[in-house]
Structures are given as structure tokens and as C-alpha cells.
Design a protein around this motif. Structure first.
Motif, mmCIF file in Angstrom:
data_model
loop_
_atom_site.group_PDB
_atom_site.id
_atom_site.type_symbol
_atom_site.label_atom_id
_atom_site.label_comp_id
_atom_site.label_asym_id
_atom_site.label_seq_id
_atom_site.Cartn_x
_atom_site.Cartn_y
_atom_site.Cartn_z
ATOM 1 N N THR A 51 46.838 24.733 28.088
ATOM 2 C CA THR A 51 45.883 25.827 28.242
ATOM 3 C C THR A 51 45.514 26.054 29.706
ATOM 4 N N SER A 52 46.186 25.375 30.625
ATOM 5 C CA SER A 52 45.939 25.618 32.044
ATOM 6 C C SER A 52 47.265 25.946 32.721
ATOM 7 N N PHE A 53 47.180 26.682 33.812
ATOM 8 C CA PHE A 53 48.373 27.118 34.521
ATOM 9 C C PHE A 53 48.331 26.585 35.943
ATOM 10 N N HIS A 54 49.491 26.171 36.419
ATOM 11 C CA HIS A 54 49.613 25.654 37.777
ATOM 12 C C HIS A 54 50.881 26.209 38.412
ATOM 13 N N CYS A 55 50.861 26.250 39.711
ATOM 14 C CA CYS A 55 52.027 26.665 40.475
ATOM 15 C C CYS A 55 52.253 25.613 41.557
ATOM 16 N N ARG A 56 53.219 25.836 42.404
ATOM 17 C CA ARG A 56 53.499 24.877 43.478
ATOM 18 C C ARG A 56 52.298 24.657 44.384
ATOM 19 N N HIS A 57 51.441 25.676 44.500
ATOM 20 C CA HIS A 57 50.336 25.630 45.450
ATOM 21 C C HIS A 57 48.996 25.299 44.804
ATOM 22 N N GLY A 58 48.966 24.977 43.521
ATOM 23 C CA GLY A 58 47.704 24.644 42.864
ATOM 24 C C GLY A 58 47.486 25.435 41.593
ATOM 25 N N LYS A 59 46.228 25.792 41.342
ATOM 26 C CA LYS A 59 45.864 26.507 40.119
ATOM 27 C C LYS A 59 46.416 27.922 40.096
ATOM 28 N N ALA A 60 46.606 28.406 38.885
ATOM 29 C CA ALA A 60 47.032 29.789 38.679
ATOM 30 C C ALA A 60 46.324 30.303 37.431
ATOM 31 N N TYR A 61 46.133 31.612 37.347
ATOM 32 C CA TYR A 61 45.434 32.225 36.216
ATOM 33 C C TYR A 61 46.359 33.183 35.495
ATOM 34 N N LEU A 62 46.333 33.144 34.169
ATOM 35 C CA LEU A 62 47.127 34.046 33.341
ATOM 36 C C LEU A 62 46.279 35.255 32.962
ATOM 37 N N PHE A 63 46.822 36.455 33.173
ATOM 38 C CA PHE A 63 46.119 37.701 32.891
ATOM 39 C C PHE A 63 46.916 38.553 31.913
ATOM 40 N N ASN A 64 46.200 39.323 31.099
ATOM 41 C CA ASN A 64 46.851 40.290 30.218
ATOM 42 C C ASN A 64 47.447 41.444 31.001
ATOM 43 N N HIS A 65 46.760 41.878 32.052
ATOM 44 C CA HIS A 65 47.189 43.043 32.831
ATOM 45 C C HIS A 65 47.083 42.755 34.323
ATOM 46 N N GLY A 66 47.935 43.383 35.090
ATOM 47 C CA GLY A 66 47.847 43.358 36.542
ATOM 48 C C GLY A 66 47.788 44.802 37.029
ATOM 49 N N THR A 67 47.075 45.034 38.116
ATOM 50 C CA THR A 67 46.883 46.387 38.637
ATOM 51 C C THR A 67 47.215 46.400 40.126
ATOM 52 N N ASN A 68 47.699 47.519 40.607
ATOM 53 C CA ASN A 68 48.007 47.690 42.028
ATOM 54 C C ASN A 68 48.995 46.638 42.527
ATOM 55 N N ILE A 69 50.004 46.387 41.711
ATOM 56 C CA ILE A 69 51.030 45.424 42.085
ATOM 57 C C ILE A 69 52.405 46.069 41.979
ATOM 58 N N SER A 70 53.345 45.518 42.697
ATOM 59 C CA SER A 70 54.744 45.906 42.526
ATOM 60 C C SER A 70 55.482 44.678 42.018
ATOM 61 N N VAL A 71 56.483 44.924 41.193
ATOM 62 C CA VAL A 71 57.214 43.840 40.542
ATOM 63 C C VAL A 71 58.577 43.700 41.203
ATOM 64 N N GLY A 72 58.920 42.470 41.568
ATOM 65 C CA GLY A 72 60.195 42.188 42.212
ATOM 66 C C GLY A 72 61.324 42.048 41.198
ATOM 67 N N ASP A 73 62.448 41.537 41.661
ATOM 68 C CA ASP A 73 63.621 41.342 40.815
ATOM 69 C C ASP A 73 63.403 40.204 39.825
ATOM 70 N N GLU A 74 63.985 40.358 38.649
ATOM 71 C CA GLU A 74 63.911 39.313 37.625
ATOM 72 C C GLU A 74 64.862 38.181 37.989
ATOM 73 N N GLU A 75 64.420 36.951 37.691
ATOM 74 C CA GLU A 75 65.265 35.787 37.920
ATOM 75 C C GLU A 75 64.893 34.682 36.945
ATOM 76 N N GLU A 76 65.864 33.820 36.664
ATOM 77 C CA GLU A 76 65.636 32.673 35.792
ATOM 78 C C GLU A 76 64.991 31.565 36.622
ATOM 79 N N ARG A 77 63.910 30.968 36.081
ATOM 80 C CA ARG A 77 63.252 29.851 36.772
ATOM 81 C C ARG A 77 62.890 28.780 35.766
ATOM 82 N N VAL A 78 63.014 27.544 36.197
ATOM 83 C CA VAL A 78 62.522 26.426 35.401
ATOM 84 C C VAL A 78 61.101 26.167 35.879
#
Length: 162
Positions: A51-78
Motif C-alpha cells: 500500500t506504499s510506493f517508492h522509487c529510486r529517490h524515496g517516497k512516491a504517490y499514486l494518483f488517479n489523474h495527472g494534469t499539465n503533464i506530458s507523457v514520454g515513450d513507453e518502456e518495459e521496466r522491472v
């Protein structure tokens, strides 16, 4: 290049710390509490996901929606939770990488993440993160006033480059 059209959000928001562009409403945050409530009938050791999210740099938050963003290329990640197809997301104003979007989850128990946005805590700011406290008295004691970034720029007549 075309004109950048930005959406103005009503309510408490998370922003880009560099250009202060609004990125997500706090009410769109999928919190630990709401995920935990959905899982309250499943013993902790048997839960299919964290129920918690983390990234390489620490905490991360999961959101239903994002605004004023651009989306980069899709890639496979582990990621910590397994293999996913993700796309980095960037502030549409300054281009700063602020997180990623889950496009496809390979595992069935991770499907709830598809189409959701993760904003890295170290790459976003809420309203309180953008305030500075400056002592305006020459003696260095007494009144402490609160300024936001725009007020500081106007007060000191300084131009900041981002």
C-alpha cells in the motif's frame, strides 16, 4: 511548437517545484488508507500488493489523474512490484521529470495500477513546500514574515532562472 495550454485546478494541489505548475489534486491521491481499507479483510502477509510506493529517490504517490503533464515513450521496466510497461511523465511547462505512468501491468494483481500516475515525492511540492520564512528586520530579531516564491521575487526585485 504550439501553445502550451495549462489546466487550473481547484483545491489543494501538488505542483512542480521548479515552475509551480499544478500537477495533481490531493483528492486524486490514492492513499495508503484507502488501499488499506480495500484490503482490510486480507491478512497483511497474504496481501497481493503493497500500500506504499517508492522509487529510486524515496517516497512516491499514486494518483488517479495527472494534469499539465506530458507523457514520454513507453518502456518495459522491472519495478519493486514486478514487470510493468510505463512511460515517464514530465511537467508540461518546464519539462522536469516528475514521475511515471503505469501503462500495462504484467501481473493480474497489479492491474489496478494501469492508467494511474506516480509522482515522486522529491520531485513535487505541495503548498507548504513553496513557502519561505524571511526575517525582514535589519537587527535579525523580532518579526518573521512568510513569503511565497512570487512575493520574494517581487520583494527583492530578483529574476530567477529555472
Amino acid at each position: 511548437m504550439g501553445r502550451i495550454l495549462m489546466v487550473e485546478l481547484d483545491g489543494r494541489v501538488y505542483r512542480c517545484p521548479f515552475c509551480r505548475t499544478q500537477l495533481a489534486l490531493i483528492e486524486d491521491l490514492i492513499s495508503k488508507r484507502s488501499l488499506s481499507l480495500a484490503l482490510n479483510r486480507i491478512p497483511v502477509e497474504s496481501r497481493p500488493f503493497s500500500t506504499s510506493f517508492h522509487c529510486r529517490h524515496g517516497k512516491a504517490y499514486l494518483f488517479n489523474h495527472g494534469t499539465n503533464i506530458s507523457v514520454g515513450d513507453e518502456e518495459e521496466r522491472v519495478l519493486f512490484s514486478g514487470m510493468h510497461t510505463v512511460a515517464d511523465i514530465f511537467c508540461c511547462c518546464c519539462g522536469q521529470n516528475v514521475g511515471w505512468k503505469y501503462v500495462v501491468a504484467q501481473e493480474k494483481i497489479q492491474k489496478y495500477k494501469e492508467g494511474k500516475f506516480v509522482l515522486e515525492r522529491g520531485r513535487i511540492a505541495d503548498g507548504t513546500d513553496l513557502e519561505f520564512y524571511v526575517d525582514t528586520r535589519p537587527s535579525g530579531s523580532g518579526n518573521v514574515r512568510c513569503f511565497d516564491v512570487d512575493q520574494l521575487i517581487n520583494y527583492f526585485d530578483v529574476e530567477f532562472m529555472f
